[in-house]
Design a protein around this motif. Structure first.
Motif, short mmCIF file in Angstrom:
data_model
loop_
_atom_site.label_atom_id
_atom_site.label_comp_id
_atom_site.label_asym_id
_atom_site.label_seq_id
_atom_site.Cartn_x
_atom_site.Cartn_y
_atom_site.Cartn_z
N GLY A 17 73.75 -40.60 -128.46
CA GLY A 17 73.67 -40.53 -127.25
C GLY A 17 72.01 -40.54 -127.24
N HIS A 18 72.64 -40.31 -125.16
CA HIS A 18 71.45 -40.61 -124.86
C HIS A 18 70.87 -40.28 -124.68
N ASP A 19 70.75 -39.01 -124.83
CA ASP A 19 69.03 -37.98 -124.99
C ASP A 19 68.53 -37.86 -126.49
N MET A 20 69.59 -38.31 -126.75
CA MET A 20 68.07 -38.66 -128.67
C MET A 20 67.40 -40.04 -128.13
N GLY A 21 67.84 -40.89 -127.50
CA GLY A 21 66.83 -42.27 -127.15
C GLY A 21 66.23 -41.88 -126.23
N VAL A 22 66.02 -40.37 -125.36
CA VAL A 22 65.01 -40.04 -124.32
C VAL A 22 64.38 -40.16 -125.20
N GLU A 23 64.63 -38.64 -126.00
CA GLU A 23 63.28 -38.27 -127.31
C GLU A 23 63.20 -39.05 -128.11
N ALA A 24 63.64 -39.68 -128.53
CA ALA A 24 63.33 -41.18 -129.26
C ALA A 24 61.73 -42.16 -128.51
N ARG A 25 62.44 -42.07 -127.34
CA ARG A 25 60.93 -43.54 -126.55
C ARG A 25 59.64 -42.30 -126.20
N PHE A 26 60.29 -40.74 -125.88
CA PHE A 26 58.45 -40.34 -126.00
C PHE A 26 57.59 -40.30 -127.57
N GLN A 27 58.38 -40.42 -128.24
CA GLN A 27 58.12 -40.30 -129.92
C GLN A 27 57.11 -41.46 -130.03
#
Length: 120
Positions: free
Chosen positions: A9-19
């Protein structure tokens, strides 16, 4: 490096990018707390130690986005406010990470503007 939406999902991608960006910044900061570099593990009361602690606290605060990412989907009435908070946090981390833009571990995605990362 994962910039896709496949399987998470897109939001997991967002969180991964922050990480990823937070890990990059932390890897630059951690050695600065070493006594070999003149630090008292960042616990001194000199201005350098205070600045290091302030920067680390800023990074830690801006990187705590898990709850915000979750709210994007579970509370549509809050989406605008949540996106603004995520944008602010991304921009803060982005500005810090770009101080090491010439570092070999710097990823091009760290240059992305918040609206590109969040898809807003």
């Amino acid at each position: 490096m994962c910039n896709d939406d496949n399987g998470h999902g897109h939001d997991m991608g967002v969180e991964a990018r922050f990480q990823r960006m937070t890990a990059f910044i932390e890897a630059r900061l951690t050695p600065l707390f070493d006594p070999e570099n003149g630090s008292d593990h960042g616990f001194g009361m000199d201005d350098t130690s205070r600045a290091l602690r302030a920067l680390r606290y800023t990074v830690q605060a801006a990187s705590q986005v898990g709850g915000l990412v979750e709210k994007r989907e579970t509370a549509p009435e809050l989406r605008l406010v949540v996106d603004q908070a995520l944008e602010h946090n991304w921009d803060a981390l982005r500005s810090i990470a770009r101080m090491w833009e010439d570092h070999e571990d710097f990823l091009k995605e760290f240059k992305a503007h918040s609206w590109d990362v969040l898809g807003v």
